[in-house]
Design an enzyme around this catalytic site. Structure first.
Site, PDB file in Angstrom:
ATOM      1  N   CYS A 188      -3.358  -3.594   4.276  1.00 39.32           N
ATOM      2  CA  CYS A 188      -2.458  -4.585   4.881  1.00 39.32           C
ATOM      3  C   CYS A 188      -2.822  -6.026   4.496  1.00 39.32           C
ATOM      4  CB  CYS A 188      -2.463  -4.439   6.398  1.00 39.32           C
ATOM      5  SG  CYS A 188      -2.118  -2.760   6.914  1.00 39.32           S
ATOM      6  N   HIS A 214      -2.627 -10.009  12.202  1.00 35.50           N
ATOM      7  CA  HIS A 214      -2.094  -8.753  11.671  1.00 35.50           C
ATOM      8  C   HIS A 214      -1.846  -7.823  12.861  1.00 35.50           C
ATOM      9  CE1 HIS A 214      -1.447  -5.069   9.622  1.00 35.50           C
ATOM     10  NE2 HIS A 214      -2.552  -4.528  10.088  1.00 35.50           N
ATOM     11  N   GLU A 254       0.844  -1.196   0.000  1.00 36.23           N
ATOM     12  CA  GLU A 254       0.000   0.000   0.000  1.00 36.23           C
ATOM     13  C   GLU A 254       0.877   1.243   0.000  1.00 36.23           C
ATOM     14  OE1 GLU A 254      -2.026   0.710   3.912  1.00 36.23           O
ATOM     15  OE2 GLU A 254      -1.325  -1.327   4.285  1.00 36.23           O
ATOM     16  N   THR A 314       3.315   3.932  15.955  1.00 33.09           N
ATOM     17  CA  THR A 314       3.108   2.562  15.437  1.00 33.09           C
ATOM     18  C   THR A 314       3.818   2.347  14.109  1.00 33.09           C
ATOM     19  OG1 THR A 314       1.098   3.032  14.145  1.00 33.09           O
ATOM     20  CG2 THR A 314       0.786   2.584  16.493  1.00 33.09           C
TER      21      THR A 314
HETATM   22  N1  CAA Z   1       1.028   3.667  30.574  1.00 33.61           N
HETATM   23  C1  CAA Z   1       0.594   2.483  30.084  1.00 33.61           C
HETATM   24  N2  CAA Z   1      -0.410   2.398  29.167  1.00 33.61           N
HETATM   25  C2  CAA Z   1      -0.981   3.547  28.727  1.00 33.61           C
HETATM   26  C3  CAA Z   1      -0.567   4.814  29.205  1.00 33.61           C
HETATM   27  C4  CAA Z   1       0.498   4.843  30.166  1.00 33.61           C
HETATM   28  N3  CAA Z   1       0.956   6.002  30.650  1.00 33.61           N
HETATM   29  N4  CAA Z   1      -1.298   5.749  28.584  1.00 33.61           N
HETATM   30  C5  CAA Z   1      -2.158   5.100  27.756  1.00 33.61           C
HETATM   31  N5  CAA Z   1      -1.962   3.773  27.863  1.00 33.61           N
HETATM   32  C6  CAA Z   1      -2.644   2.706  27.134  1.00 33.61           C
HETATM   33  C7  CAA Z   1      -4.136   2.938  26.980  1.00 33.61           C
HETATM   34  O1  CAA Z   1      -4.855   2.582  28.149  1.00 33.61           O
HETATM   35  C8  CAA Z   1      -4.433   2.050  25.799  1.00 33.61           C
HETATM   36  O2  CAA Z   1      -4.527   0.708  26.234  1.00 33.61           O
HETATM   37  P1  CAA Z   1      -5.940  -0.066  26.155  1.00 33.61           P
HETATM   38  O3  CAA Z   1      -6.239  -0.185  24.714  1.00 33.61           O
HETATM   39  O4  CAA Z   1      -5.692  -1.366  26.829  1.00 33.61           O
HETATM   40  O5  CAA Z   1      -6.932   0.809  26.872  1.00 33.61           O
HETATM   41  C9  CAA Z   1      -3.173   2.161  24.952  1.00 33.61           C
HETATM   42  O6  CAA Z   1      -2.161   2.665  25.798  1.00 33.61           O
HETATM   43  C10 CAA Z   1      -3.330   3.107  23.779  1.00 33.61           C
HETATM   44  O7  CAA Z   1      -3.804   4.325  24.306  1.00 33.61           O
HETATM   45  P2  CAA Z   1      -4.954   5.127  23.526  1.00 33.61           P
HETATM   46  O8  CAA Z   1      -6.077   4.213  23.160  1.00 33.61           O
HETATM   47  O9  CAA Z   1      -5.275   6.363  24.285  1.00 33.61           O
HETATM   48  O10 CAA Z   1      -4.122   5.491  22.210  1.00 33.61           O
HETATM   49  P3  CAA Z   1      -4.461   6.517  21.083  1.00 33.61           P
HETATM   50  O11 CAA Z   1      -5.932   6.741  20.983  1.00 33.61           O
HETATM   51  O12 CAA Z   1      -3.596   7.720  21.240  1.00 33.61           O
HETATM   52  O13 CAA Z   1      -3.970   5.727  19.798  1.00 33.61           O
HETATM   53  C11 CAA Z   1      -4.526   4.164  18.081  1.00 33.61           C
HETATM   54  C12 CAA Z   1      -4.270   4.353  19.559  1.00 33.61           C
HETATM   55  C13 CAA Z   1      -5.885   4.788  17.697  1.00 33.61           C
HETATM   56  C14 CAA Z   1      -4.552   2.677  17.758  1.00 33.61           C
HETATM   57  C15 CAA Z   1      -3.409   4.887  17.286  1.00 33.61           C
HETATM   58  O14 CAA Z   1      -2.173   4.302  17.568  1.00 33.61           O
HETATM   59  C16 CAA Z   1      -3.647   4.875  15.790  1.00 33.61           C
HETATM   60  O15 CAA Z   1      -4.346   5.702  15.229  1.00 33.61           O
HETATM   61  N6  CAA Z   1      -2.995   3.897  15.102  1.00 33.61           N
HETATM   62  C17 CAA Z   1      -3.130   3.744  13.674  1.00 33.61           C
HETATM   63  C18 CAA Z   1      -4.408   2.999  13.333  1.00 33.61           C
HETATM   64  C19 CAA Z   1      -4.389   1.551  13.764  1.00 33.61           C
HETATM   65  O16 CAA Z   1      -3.360   0.987  14.043  1.00 33.61           O
HETATM   66  N7  CAA Z   1      -5.581   0.909  13.755  1.00 33.61           N
HETATM   67  C20 CAA Z   1      -5.670  -0.510  14.058  1.00 33.61           C
HETATM   68  C21 CAA Z   1      -6.764  -1.223  13.248  1.00 33.61           C
HETATM   69  S1  CAA Z   1      -6.570  -0.826  11.486  1.00 33.61           S
HETATM   70  C22 CAA Z   1      -5.356  -1.916  10.915  1.00 33.61           C
HETATM   71  O17 CAA Z   1      -5.049  -2.893  11.537  1.00 33.61           O
HETATM   72  C23 CAA Z   1      -4.707  -1.599   9.595  1.00 33.61           C
HETATM   73  C24 CAA Z   1      -3.356  -0.997   9.875  1.00 33.61           C
HETATM   74  O18 CAA Z   1      -2.348  -1.755   9.889  1.00 33.61           O
HETATM   75  C25 CAA Z   1      -3.275   0.422  10.118  1.00 33.61           C
END
Ligand code: CAA
Length: 392
Positions: free
Chosen positions: A112, A237, A80, A155
């Site tokens: 992916c 994945h 991609e 990530t």
């Molecule tokens: N200490 C330990 N853990 C902590 C923490 C701290 N100080 N602060 C936060 N965390 C934890 C949170 O509790 C959370 O864990 P849980 O899920 O168990 O609750 C984890 O860290 C992540 O925190 P957030 O949910 O607040 O993270 P975020 O909202 O800032 O971002 C995300 C998470 C949305 C996945 C972001 O990384 C993102 O946008 N990633 C890209 C999209 C993605 O990966 N999507 C996945 C499905 S799509 C796919 O699979 C295709 C692909 O490859 C992209």
């Protein structure tokens, strides 16, 4: 029997510790390292791109598997993060590896899921008999990229997996007759043609991924596939390594109903954790991610013959598929995975500078140790420097 006859991988030779990125972005390092399971982010040098990673992985597969380029009759690259809107990455790889002209060559895209789509298509090509005794080379290669400072940034990662698919394979049988699919037209993660960085609806992308786990597994069972409990290992994945933990819990809940947290955790450590090592060390490799899980599993220890591995592939947009592999030998050489232990650390300033240079024509010092290097563009034609081509 049809499946994986040879395997190769390629990863950038530099990495950024996620603790350093967390400091630079004002985030808690534990959020990236524990919350997302990301410890190191592979960072490509500007002379590395999807083509060079794909070619290097394919070269390792052909060399370690002692497969002659002349035996390849189908070359598919799933990506991609292509380098051109028309010319496929596969054509560059064909040239760099001196693959035969009597070969069907194309690129395949479904976020992916593209690499998995290529692998299952290659299995069906061989099963049809249209291959006339020849093998397929399928490569999944990507460089994950989100806006600086966005939730997706920690990530990021990069890498490529190359699989030679053949009849009477040496490494693993792919059970392509028992697969469950689930697909829908959504905007969970996408990248407009004019943009370099992916856009994502984070929470929605997680929900779509989980829907795919439940529905593809149910459809896999409906084809007569054995229940997940029959699998000795499970690969998912991994957009970030911790996603495997969430996906495993979702699969167990769908398959077995509510379970004690302790029993989920023990099952995760036994069947899933060994396959997450590369995602933790490299980050998201998009289309290569599931197949990097296989490398992690192979590297974690011997997999006796007949070990059954459940695989969940997910590509945003979206298409999900659940299927299984049956391992045939534990003896596989993967020098690229060994090399992950001796990568060079860079700092945030270098990571950001390289990211900028990637968008220019050239202007970087060419590393001498890359097997394949992008050397810049002349009249918008991309130029590469190749190591010795493989002989046919
Ligand atoms: N200490 C330990 N853990 C902590 C923490 C701290 N100080 N602060 C936060 N965390 C934890 C949170 O509790 C959370 O864990 P849980 O899920 O168990 O609750 C984890 O860290 C992540 O925190 P957030 O949910 O607040 O993270 P975020 O909202 O800032 O971002 C995300 C998470 C949305 C996945 C972001 O990384 C993102 O946008 N990633 C890209 C999209 C993605 O990966 N999507 C996945 C499905 S799509 C796919 O699979 C295709 C692909 O490859 C992209």
């Amino acid at each position: 029997m049809i499946g994986i006859d040879a395997l190769g991988y390629a990863f950038p030779r530099h990495y950024l510790p996620l603790s350093a990125l967390a400091r630079a972005r004002g985030a808690a390092p534990e959020k990236f390292e524990r919350g997302l399971g990301c410890v190191r982010m592979a960072v490509p040098h500007p002379a590395e791109d999807t083509v060079t990673l794909a070619a290097a992985a394919a070269r390792e597969a052909l060399a370690t598997g002692k497969v002659s380029p002349a035996d390849i009759g189908l070359l598919i690259v799933g990506t991609e993060t292509a380098v051109d809107h028309a010319k496929p990455v596969a054509s560059y790889v064909q040239g760099l590896l001196n693959l035969p002209a009597d070969c069907r060559v194309f690129e395949i895209k479904h976020a992916c899921y593209g690499g998995t789509a290529g692998i299952l298509t290659a299995c069906e090509w061989i099963a049809s008999g249209a291959n006339r005794g020849r093998k397929a080379l399928v490569i999944a290669a990507d460089i994950a990229r989100y806006p600086l400072g966005s939730p997706g940034e920690p990530t990021q990662g990069a890498g490529a997996a190359a699989l030679v698919i053949a009849a009477d394979p040496r490494i693993a049988e792919v059970d392509f007759l028992h697969t469950g699919r689930h697909s829908r037209d959504v905007h969970d993660f996408w990248r407009p043609l004019s943009e370099s960085d992916a856009r994502v609806d984070g929470a929605f992308s997680l929900a779509c991924y989980m829907e795919g786990v439940r529905e593809s597994y149910a459809r896999y069972l409906a084809t007569g596939g054995e229940a997940e409990a029959a699998c000795d290992a499970l690969l998912f994945h991994m957009p970030f390594a911790r996603m495997a933990e969430k996906a495993h819990a979702e699969l167990l809940a769908a398959a077995r109903g509510p379970l004690e947290a302790e029993s989920i955790s023990q099952d995760f450590e036994r069947r899933v954790a060994p396959g997450t090592a590369i995602a933790r060390a490299v980050g998201n490799t998009y289309s290569a991610s599931l197949w990097c899980g296989l490398a992690g599993l192979l590297h974690a220890g011997d997999l006796p013959r007949d070990t059954r591995v459940g695989c969940y592939s997910y590509g945003s947009g979206f298409c999900a598929e659940f299927f299984t592999l049956r391992m045939l030998t534990p003896e596989i050489m993967l020098p690229s995975v060994d090399a992950l232990a001796v990568r060079q650390e860079i700092d945030v300033a270098t990571y950001e500078a390289w990211r900028g240079l990637r968008m220019q024509n050239d202007g970087w010092d060419l590393p001498s140790d890359l097997p394949f290097a992008f050397v810049g563009r002349v009249d918008e034609v991309r130029r590469y420097r190749a190591a010795e081509p493989l002989s046919s």
